[in-house]
Design an enzyme around this catalytic site. Structure first.
Site, PDB file in Angstrom:
ATOM      1  N   TYR A  77      14.906  76.279  41.119  1.00  0.00           N
ATOM      2  CA  TYR A  77      14.309  74.936  41.167  1.00  0.00           C
ATOM      3  C   TYR A  77      12.983  74.899  40.389  1.00  0.00           C
ATOM      4  CZ  TYR A  77      12.456  70.755  43.635  1.00  0.00           C
ATOM      5  OH  TYR A  77      11.921  69.536  43.975  1.00  0.00           O
TER       6      TYR A  77
ATOM      7  N   SER B 127      11.463  63.387  52.972  1.00  0.00           N
ATOM      8  CA  SER B 127      12.814  62.997  52.556  1.00  0.00           C
ATOM      9  C   SER B 127      13.758  64.047  53.124  1.00  0.00           C
ATOM     10  CB  SER B 127      12.933  62.965  51.030  1.00  0.00           C
ATOM     11  OG  SER B 127      13.039  64.288  50.526  1.00  0.00           O
TER      12      SER B 127
ATOM     13  N   ALA C  59       6.694  64.150  49.441  1.00  0.00           N
ATOM     14  CA  ALA C  59       7.039  63.045  50.328  1.00  0.00           C
ATOM     15  C   ALA C  59       8.096  63.484  51.334  1.00  0.00           C
ATOM     16  CB  ALA C  59       7.584  61.872  49.510  1.00  0.00           C
TER      17      ALA C  59
ATOM     18  N   LYS D   1      12.101  72.608  37.247  1.00  0.00           N
ATOM     19  CA  LYS D   1      11.069  71.581  37.415  1.00  0.00           C
ATOM     20  C   LYS D   1       9.944  71.725  36.398  1.00  0.00           C
ATOM     21  CE  LYS D   1      12.251  68.739  40.651  1.00  0.00           C
ATOM     22  NZ  LYS D   1      12.840  67.444  40.180  1.00  0.00           N
TER      23      LYS D   1
END
Ligand code: NAI
Length: 320
Positions: A164, A198, A196, A168
């Protein structure tokens, strides 16, 4: 001084808009007059399966408030099809938010080819495919706003997220280059580094932090970055819970090393001068992206070489 930031006549595509951050972006743009394409494959957070419900629900929410939206259920890996949905429904594409994402966390030694490839296919290749499909339309209309979604895991690294974090930070590189190539076509590209609550962060962030970092707090920043009045391009912006900042690279002042008579320095010389190479006291903060400033670099090298030459002739004179 409050002219509302409107998007009437603009077409906005948000990938992965069936939930989390993407849903908030889609709702925010639609509330300001944009025609919105709500893309979402509807799989689970590891990238397995698919479902049209997630995108449909967000489209329904937008329409029930009087907004304009269509759903698109393609994977971002099918960039041409995703953009075609925007063209078929609304005839153009002005704003592209590359947001779709999955996680397949594993410590590095346990990361399989599949864990690596799937994460890269969705995040980096997906953003490439959708953006490349949008690019000729943005070029032709001499207007475009693009967002790449990076992560603190990319910028700083994070245990268990080698796949990841590599994808990213790759998105920041892509964004930097698009901001350079897009400049003459009035296409702006910025990266955001959101945090955030999620489904991706569920169970990772503590519950009080989840409550403070609701995804709707990120949306206003994304809306502004994508408005025609915003001059930013090539920026990287961390955004979380109503707070935002800008990131940039820093470079130490560095050191130029030559052996006697301008010869190649030895590894021992490098070792003995390493403190200077990594000395931050005279740091520079590059304001623009782009290649090294070659004229400046060559001038510095010439100067250092000349002084190493004069040192070596002084040495040889004293030796004589
Ligand atoms: P989320 O899981 O709620 O949203 C991601 C959406 O992307 C999902 O609705 C999913 O169905 C969709 N999606 C996944 N693969 C897709 C594909 N191949 N094609 C189309 N849609 C696909 O997660 P969240 O947190 O809203 O994440 C949004 C983006 O922000 C992601 O790129 C994530 O990596 C990034 N991000 C989120 C952070 C956070 O704190 N929530 C932190 C840093 C980055």
């Amino acid at each position: 001084m409050s002219h509302e930031l409107r998007f009437d006549g603009r077409v906005v595509l948000v990938t992965g808009a069936g939930g989390g951050l993407g849903r908030e972006y889609a709702l925010a743009f639609a509330s300001r007059g944009a025609s919105v394409v709500v893309n979402d494959l509807g799989g689970d957070k590891k990238g397995e399966g698919k479902n049209s419900t997630a995108a449909d629900k967000v489209v329904e929410e937008i329409r029930s408030c009087g907004g304009k939206a269509v759903a698109d259920y393609n994977s971002v890996e099918e960039g041409e099809k995703v953009i075609q949905t925007a063209l078929d429904a609304f005839g153009r594409i002005d704003v592209l938010i590359n947001n779709a994402g999955i996680l397949r966390d594993r410590s590095f030694g346990r990361t399989s080819d599949h864990d690596w490839d799937l994460v890269h296919r969705v995040h980096l290749r997906g953003a490439f495919k959708v953006t490349r499909a949008a690019w000729p339309h943005m070029r032709k209309q001499n207007y475009g706003k693009i967002i790449m979604t990076s992560s603190t895991s990319g910028v700083l690294g994070n245990f268990g997220q080698a796949n990841y974090s590599a994808a990213k930070l790759g998105l920041v590189g892509l964004s930097n280059t698009l901001s350079i190539e897009g400049r003459k076509y009035n296409i702006h590209c910025n990266s955001i580094v959101p945090t955030a609550a999620s489904r991706l962060t569920h169970g990772i962030l503590p519950s009080d932090v989840m409550e403070a970092l609701r995804p709707e707090y990120v949306a206003p920043y994304v809306v502004y970055l994508c408005h025609e009045s915003c001059p930013e391009t090539g920026g990287v912006f961390p955004i979380a819970g109503g707070w935002a900042s800008q990131l940039r690279w820093q470079e130490s002042a560095g050191a130029v090393l030559f052996g006697k008579g301008g010869s190649v320095p030895s590894p021992e010389m490098v070792r003995d001068n390493w403190v200077q190479v990594t000395d931050w006291s005279g740091q520079k903060q590059p304001k623009t992206q782009g290649a090294l400033n070659f004229p400046e670099l060559l001038a510095r090298l010439e100067e250092a070489k000349a002084s190493s030459m004069s040192e070596s002739s002084a040495d040889s004179m004293s030796a004589n």
